[in-house]
Design a protein around this motif. Structure first.
Motif, mmCIF file in Angstrom:
data_model
loop_
_atom_site.group_PDB
_atom_site.id
_atom_site.type_symbol
_atom_site.label_atom_id
_atom_site.label_comp_id
_atom_site.label_asym_id
_atom_site.label_seq_id
_atom_site.Cartn_x
_atom_site.Cartn_y
_atom_site.Cartn_z
ATOM 1 N N TRP A 148 14.368 -25.966 0.412
ATOM 2 C CA TRP A 148 15.576 -25.148 0.378
ATOM 3 C C TRP A 148 15.526 -24.234 -0.837
ATOM 4 O O TRP A 148 14.963 -24.570 -1.873
ATOM 5 N N LYS A 149 16.100 -23.044 -0.682
ATOM 6 C CA LYS A 149 15.972 -21.994 -1.687
ATOM 7 C C LYS A 149 16.865 -22.290 -2.895
ATOM 8 O O LYS A 149 18.047 -22.598 -2.760
ATOM 9 N N GLU A 151 18.785 -20.919 -5.993
ATOM 10 C CA GLU A 151 19.382 -19.688 -6.492
ATOM 11 C C GLU A 151 19.516 -19.757 -8.009
ATOM 12 O O GLU A 151 19.327 -20.804 -8.635
ATOM 13 N N LYS A 175 8.195 -25.091 -1.847
ATOM 14 C CA LYS A 175 8.816 -24.125 -0.936
ATOM 15 C C LYS A 175 10.310 -23.976 -1.207
ATOM 16 O O LYS A 175 11.156 -24.233 -0.357
ATOM 17 N N GLY A 177 11.445 -20.956 -2.481
ATOM 18 C CA GLY A 177 11.734 -19.529 -2.456
ATOM 19 C C GLY A 177 11.888 -18.900 -3.822
ATOM 20 O O GLY A 177 12.804 -18.101 -4.043
ATOM 21 N N ASN A 205 5.160 -21.396 -3.250
ATOM 22 C CA ASN A 205 6.091 -20.391 -3.740
ATOM 23 C C ASN A 205 5.337 -19.106 -4.093
ATOM 24 O O ASN A 205 5.110 -18.811 -5.269
#
Length: 558
Positions: A148-149, A151, A175, A177, A205
């Motif tokens: 999961w990305k 932020e 992974k 992001g 990544n």
């Protein structure tokens, strides 16, 4: 009168059936909206201040701190902190358990089907997996974030809840992001964490800027770094090679570097080899599953044996030797005597004092400082002082040998003339030998401290007007599995392995580096049964500590 109270006393909660039903519903929604609006406009006193994430004091429990900080930051749905699932051990059912009735199994299967359906959806929810200490169930040791990305706001929350974790050792991001901006924020977060944090894994990544070298800065404390499957190309390998070492700087903390499953070719392998020339901290390197061919393989093999220094490296080596020599002269006590004699000589020239009185003065000063119990050592030290005064600082023993005309002048000291003649002949020879032995000892000390100083100060070999530095014997593990190396590249590794085996047999100091202990060249573009590969395996087999331990265990068992 009776009709007025009845009209006014009718409650809107109990309306008459069939009279103004829709209007009553409208008034209810309006009342609720007004109440919600009033609640949002006028919050309770102190509630807004208590929800400020900047003022929250973390407790050191990641699950509690992360949930509270996310709630204060405005997140309604945020990842949960869960314990990392471990692989289940093989379980052998006992006879008593196998005798359970079939009805219980059917009931369990019916209940598990519903739970498994829910668990399938829960599996895809973002989570923060943690590995806890066995002694303390609340102490987080490793963090795993996968799929999961992340932020920048989440990284800001991590910057508050991760530093209180006193036993945090590893952070694994797979992974998630990452971008250039979030990677920079993550790197800024690392120094805030506990000093026990030594392992960082960023896999899957890919970043277009290829700026993973920022993780290997001079102030970095990362010991183990994994950068698998990040689409690192030759440009990224160039940045990583420069982070390993340059002519004026070198990474001294990184021990293992995993660059497998990337797009590194011959040019990138050459940049990595350039970084290994002057790096003496990296022990483990993996370049498996890349695009390295013979040219890159030969560059890597060249670093493992004596290689020729470039012109810039030779100039830098001379500069370092000059700096080292001036530092040693400033620390040694003999330099102070040289300086005193030089200043006294300048004073004598100005005041007209003869050299004979200067020698007597120096001898008297030394005799006052030296202990009276050892007369022989005092006489020898007097001779050395007179000789050093004649030589002057920066002169060699052969340049400062006194002539026959100067012998009577030098003999006016306390030491007799025959003893001084004998000591002159011996001093010129023994002094040169002592200087040579001191240089050899200093070189040995420098070799032992090259890990913390500079590899350019290692003892070199001069051949055909060129300077050769001993190869990198600190690297222990090199993995080149599944590349595009042929027998041409194998020849280079065979030469390097033969050299390191020969050096390891003739090493005298137990602190000397061991050299390459494990080399993987399988699954490349050559026959595994070719003579060169077989010779490399035969040479490396006794050096592999894992296989040697297995052989010892088998020998003890038999």
């Amino acid at each position: 009168m009776s009709s007025e109270p009845s009209a006014t006393g009718t409650s809107p909660r109990t309306p008459r059936p069939g009279t103004q039903k829709s209007s009553g519903a409208v008034t209810k929604k309006g009342d609720r909206a007004a109440k919600d609006k009033a609640a949002s406009v006028l919050p309770p006193v102190g509630e807004e201040e208590s929800k400020n994430p900047e003022e929250y004091q973390c407790t050191g429990v990641l699950e509690t701190d992360f949930a509270e900080l996310c709630a204060r930051s405005g997140y309604t749905d945020f990842p949960k902190v869960v314990t990392r699932p471990r692989p289940q051990q093989s379980f052998v059912p006992s006879a008593s358990m196998s005798e359970k009735p079939v009805q219980d199994d059917q009931r369990l299967s019916a209940s598990c089907s519903q739970n498994s359906l829910e668990s399938k959806y829960v599996f895809f929810r973002p989570t923060i997996q943690v590995e806890l200490e066995q002694e303390d169930s609340k102490t987080v040791k490793e963090i795993y974030i996968r799929g999961w990305k992340i932020e920048e706001r989440i990284l800001g929350i991590f910057s508050k809840c991760l530093p209180p974790l006193s036993q945090l050792q590893a952070i694994n991001l797979w992974k998630v992001g990452l971008t250039e901006k979030t990677l920079t924020a993550f790197i800024a977060l690392l120094p805030l964490c506990s000093p026990t944090l030594r392992k960082v894994s960023l896999e899957g990544n890919p970043i277009p800027e290829q700026s993973f070298n920022k993780l290997m800065g001079l102030d970095s404390t990362i010991v183990h770094l994994s950068l698998r499957n990040n689409n690192i190309n030759d440009h990224g390998a160039q940045l990583l090679g420069q982070a390993l070492s340059t002519l004026h700087s070198s990474n001294r903390t990184l021990v293992s570097l995993n660059l497998a499953f990337n797009h590194i070719g011959d040019e990138g392998a050459g940049y990595i080899a350039d970084g290994l020339r002057l790096n003496r901290s990296l022990l483990w390197l993996s370049l498996a599953h890349n695009h390295i061919q013979d040219k890159g393989a030969l560059k890597l093999a060249e670093v493992l044996r004596p290689f020729e220094l470039t012109h810039r490296e030779v100039v830098e080596r001379r500069r370092l030797l000059l700096v080292k020599g001036t530092q040693e002269r400033s620390r040694s006590p003999s330099s102070s005597r040289h300086g005193d004699s030089k200043t006294d000589r300048e004073k004598s020239q100005n005041l007209g004092i003869s050299n004979v009185t200067l020698v007597d003065k120096a001898e008297k000063m030394q005799s006052m400082k030296a202990p009276r119990t050892i007369g022989k050592k005092k006489e020898k030290s007097g001779e050395v002082v007179k000789k050093e005064e004649k030589l002057g600082p920066g002169q060699s023993p052969t340049q400062g040998t006194p002539k026959k005309e100067d012998a009577p002048k030098a003999g006016k000291g306390k030491v007799t003339i025959p003893e001084q003649k004998i000591s002159k002949g011996k001093a010129t020879k023994t002094g040169a030998k002592e200087k040579r032995s001191i240089l050899l000892e200093s070189e040995q000390l420098v070799v032992e401290a090259t890990e913390m100083v500079n590899p350019l100060l290692e003892p070199v070999e001069h051949r055909d007007g060129k300077v050769f530095l001993p190869g990198n014997k600190v690297l222990l593990h090199l993995n080149l599995l599944r590349n595009q190396i042929t027998e041409v590249g194998l020849e280079g590794f065979l030469t390097a392995v033969q050299y390191q085996v020969q050096v390891s047999k003739s090493k005298t100091s137990p602190k000397a580096p061991l050299g390459l202990l494990w080399l993987s060249l399988a699954k490349n573009c050559f026959d595994p049964q070719c003579p060169t590969h077989i010779m490399i395996q035969e040479l490396m087999l006794p050096r592999d500590p894992v296989k040697a331990k297995v052989r010892e265990e088998e020998a003890t068992a038999t």
